[in-house]
Design an enzyme around this catalytic site. Structure first.
Site, short mmCIF file in Angstrom:
data_model
loop_
_atom_site.label_atom_id
_atom_site.label_comp_id
_atom_site.label_asym_id
_atom_site.label_seq_id
_atom_site.Cartn_x
_atom_site.Cartn_y
_atom_site.Cartn_z
CB CYS A 176 -9.59 -4.13 -11.31
SG CYS A 176 -9.32 -2.89 -12.57
CB CYS B 128 -0.90 0.00 1.23
SG CYS B 128 -1.91 1.49 1.38
CB CYS C 21 -4.17 2.95 5.89
SG CYS C 21 -4.08 2.76 4.10
CB CYS D 262 -0.31 2.28 5.64
SG CYS D 262 -1.02 0.72 5.06
CB CYS E 30 -5.13 -0.71 2.41
SG CYS E 30 -3.82 -1.09 3.58
#
Length: 144
Positions: free
Chosen positions: A128, A54, A106, A57, A103
Site C-alpha cells: 500500500c 521513487c 534513499c 531518487c 526505498c
C-alpha cells in the site's frame, strides 16, 4: 525518521537538500513518514503500463504489471520489481504493528505492506504505497 539499522542508503542528502528537491507533501511522506489522504493520490486509479520509480531518487520500485485494484485508497502492488528495491521494517506507530516499506536506495518512506487479506494475488501481499512517493514512467518514455 529514524535511520534504518544495518543498511546504508545509496543516495545520501542532507535534510536541507531533500527539502529543496521535494515539495512539502513529498517531503512529509518520503522523509517524515506521513501518509497522504486516501483516494487523493494521482496513481490510485492509474491503469497505464510502465515502471513506478521513487519520486525522491528515481530508483525503480514497482511495475504496473503488479498493480491491482484493492479499493483501499492508495495504489496497491503485490510485489516490488526487485527484492532489493525496498526495505521492510517494523512500524509500531499509531498503536498498531505494521510493516513499513522504504526505498532501498534513499530510505524514503513509501507506505506499508500487508499480508493475508485475501486478495487474489500471487503473493497474498498488498504493498500500500503513497502516490506522492512514486513517479510513473510509462512504457516508451525514458527514465529519469
Amino acid at each position: 525518521m529514524d535511520p534504518v539499522v544495518g543498511a546504508t542508503p545509496k543516495v545520501v542528502k542532507s535534510e536541507q537538500q531533500w527539502r529543496e528537491q521535494l515539495g512539502s507533501e513529498e517531503y512529509a511522506v518520503l522523509r517524515e513518514g506521513a501518509t497522504e489522504p486516501p483516494y487523493s493520490g494521482e496513481y490510485v486509479e492509474e491503469k497505464s503500463e510502465g515502471v513506478y520509480e521513487c519520486r525522491a531518487c528515481g530508483a525503480e520500485l514497482f511495475r504496473s504489471t503488479t498493480k491491482f485494484e484493492s479499493h483501499c485508497g492508495w495504489p496497491s502492488f503485490w510485489n516490488p520489481n526487485d527484492s532489493d528495491a525496498v526495505l521492510l521494517r517494523e512500524d509500531r506507530s499509531h498503536g498498531m504493528v505494521r510493516v513499513e516499506v522504504l526505498c532501498a536506495s534513499c530510505h524514503g518512506h513509501l507506505g506499508h505492506v500487508f499480508e493475508g487479506e485475501g486478495y487474489p494475488t500471487p503473493t497474498d501481499q498488498r504493498y500500500c504505497i503513497n502516490s506522492v512517493a512514486l513517479r510513473l514512467v510509462e512504457s516508451g518514455e525514458s527514465g529519469s
